[in-house]
Design a protein around this motif. Structure first.
Motif, short mmCIF file in Angstrom:
data_model
loop_
_atom_site.label_atom_id
_atom_site.label_comp_id
_atom_site.label_asym_id
_atom_site.label_seq_id
_atom_site.Cartn_x
_atom_site.Cartn_y
_atom_site.Cartn_z
N THR A 1 0.83 -1.21 0.00
CA THR A 1 0.00 0.00 0.00
C THR A 1 0.86 1.26 0.00
O THR A 1 1.86 1.34 0.70
CB THR A 1 -0.91 0.01 1.24
OG1 THR A 1 -1.76 -1.14 1.21
CG2 THR A 1 -1.77 1.27 1.27
N PHE A 2 0.46 2.22 -0.79
CA PHE A 2 1.08 3.54 -0.70
C PHE A 2 0.04 4.60 -1.02
O PHE A 2 -0.97 4.33 -1.67
CB PHE A 2 2.30 3.67 -1.61
CG PHE A 2 1.99 3.60 -3.09
CD1 PHE A 2 1.77 4.75 -3.84
CD2 PHE A 2 1.94 2.38 -3.74
CE1 PHE A 2 1.50 4.68 -5.19
CE2 PHE A 2 1.68 2.29 -5.10
CZ PHE A 2 1.45 3.45 -5.82
N VAL A 3 0.29 5.81 -0.53
CA VAL A 3 -0.64 6.93 -0.71
C VAL A 3 0.11 8.05 -1.42
O VAL A 3 1.18 8.48 -0.97
CB VAL A 3 -1.19 7.44 0.64
CG1 VAL A 3 -2.18 8.58 0.41
CG2 VAL A 3 -1.87 6.30 1.40
N GLU A 4 -0.46 8.51 -2.53
CA GLU A 4 0.11 9.61 -3.30
C GLU A 4 -0.79 10.82 -3.20
O GLU A 4 -1.98 10.71 -2.87
CB GLU A 4 0.25 9.23 -4.77
CG GLU A 4 1.17 8.07 -5.06
CD GLU A 4 1.21 7.75 -6.54
OE1 GLU A 4 2.17 8.18 -7.22
OE2 GLU A 4 0.26 7.08 -7.01
N ASP A 5 -0.23 11.98 -3.51
CA ASP A 5 -1.06 13.19 -3.59
C ASP A 5 -0.86 13.85 -4.94
O ASP A 5 0.23 13.84 -5.51
CB ASP A 5 -0.71 14.16 -2.45
CG ASP A 5 0.73 14.65 -2.51
OD1 ASP A 5 0.95 15.76 -3.02
OD2 ASP A 5 1.62 13.91 -2.05
N PHE A 6 -1.96 14.39 -5.47
CA PHE A 6 -1.96 15.08 -6.75
C PHE A 6 -2.65 16.43 -6.57
O PHE A 6 -3.67 16.52 -5.87
CB PHE A 6 -2.69 14.27 -7.82
CG PHE A 6 -2.07 12.92 -8.10
CD1 PHE A 6 -1.02 12.80 -8.98
CD2 PHE A 6 -2.55 11.79 -7.46
CE1 PHE A 6 -0.45 11.56 -9.24
CE2 PHE A 6 -1.98 10.55 -7.71
CZ PHE A 6 -0.93 10.43 -8.60
N ARG A 7 -2.12 17.44 -7.23
CA ARG A 7 -2.69 18.78 -7.13
C ARG A 7 -2.96 19.31 -8.54
O ARG A 7 -2.05 19.72 -9.24
CB ARG A 7 -1.74 19.72 -6.38
CG ARG A 7 -1.55 19.33 -4.91
CD ARG A 7 -0.53 20.22 -4.22
NE ARG A 7 -0.43 19.94 -2.80
CZ ARG A 7 0.31 18.98 -2.27
NH1 ARG A 7 1.03 18.21 -3.07
NH2 ARG A 7 0.34 18.78 -0.97
#
Length: 269
Positions: free
Chosen positions: A227-233
């Motif tokens: 599992t990993f969590v990414e962020d996008f803007r």
């Protein structure tokens, strides 16, 4: 979350021609696996059938948020979930066309075009594989399993009696409320936590992870690994998307004797 038209995804004629060509005569498979990954996947008893791909170009709708309130932007969340699922579904359909048991080494990446400001494309790519023992290792829903695990991780998982079920996703697009002028001035020159921002970003990540976990539960999986969590803007400085992904897995060979890890030390330290 649901994806409209997910069940109706079809392989295009051009893709079908490429895939059918690899099944006729003397097939020459394609793969994005490294040499080490290829060897270990074959050692696990799975042969590569070909590189499979899915894509979706999606127009993202408009949603306005209250600048004073931290809140999820549901229209944007659903759009970003749909485009990823449609890309994944087309990749799975190509794998099914090859008669694959699963797809390993899946990458799911976005593409943006300056001439299409409100449009986003996602591409899903991986290597379709099939077991050499003739058994059926597809997911419980009858579709090929999918995983973003590497060939090395797949080998380790298999040798310990586990099998991927599906690459599960969860996301949340969240608007973070602006601070008032008084709040901003009160923090000038000071070390201080920003509770408003902390809580908003914490909630957004938790929503994304909860949705990913729910997908795993719906599959009847025993857990989710990698599992990993990414962020996008994409929508300005006060809107952010958190995207959580991992591989849902199940124990399918409880009687297997797991391989004990050994320590190795490089000689060129």
């Amino acid at each position: 979350m649901s994806t409209p038209g997910y069940q109706q995804v079809q392989v295009s004629d051009i893709a079908r021609g490429r895939l059918d060509g690899s099944r006729q005569g003397r097939p020459c498979f394609t793969s994005d696996l490294s040499v080490n990954e290829f060897v270990l996947v074959a050692e696990s008893g799975f042969d590569p059938l070909g590189m499979v791909m899915g894509t979706s170009v999606y127009h993202v709708g408009v949603q306005y948020g209250n600048w004073k309130a931290s809140q999820e932007l549901g229209v944007l969340t659903q759009a970003m979930y749909n485009v990823r699922e449609l890309a994944m579904a087309r990749m799975e359909a190509e794998a099914a066309q090859l008669g694959a048991d699963g797809v390993i080494g899946v990458s799911l990446r976005p593409m943006h075009y300056q001439f299409l400001g409100d449009v986003v494309e996602f591409i899903a790519v991986g290597t379709a594989v099939k077991a050499t023992d003739g058994a059926n290792y597809r997911a419980p829903n009858g579709k090929p399993f999918t995983t973003n695990l590497s060939g090395q991780d797949f080998w380790t998982l298999w040798e310990h009696g586990w099998l991927p079920r599906r690459l599960v996703l969860g996301n949340c697009v969240y608007h973070v409320a602006h601070q008032t002028l008084r709040q901003t001035l009160s923090q000038v020159g000071q070390n201080a936590e920003l509770p408003q921002f902390t809580q908003a970003l914490y909630d957004a990540r938790e929503l994304a992870m909860a949705r990913m976990q729910y997908e795993g539960q719906q599959l009847g999986a025993d857990g989710v690994v990698g599992t990993f969590v990414e962020d996008f803007r994409y929508w300005g400085e006060h809107a952010v998307e958190f995207f959580s992904t991992g591989t849902a897995v199940s124990k399918v060979r409880p009687d297997v004797n797991p391989i004990k890890p050994t320590m190795t030390m490089p000689l060129n330290c």
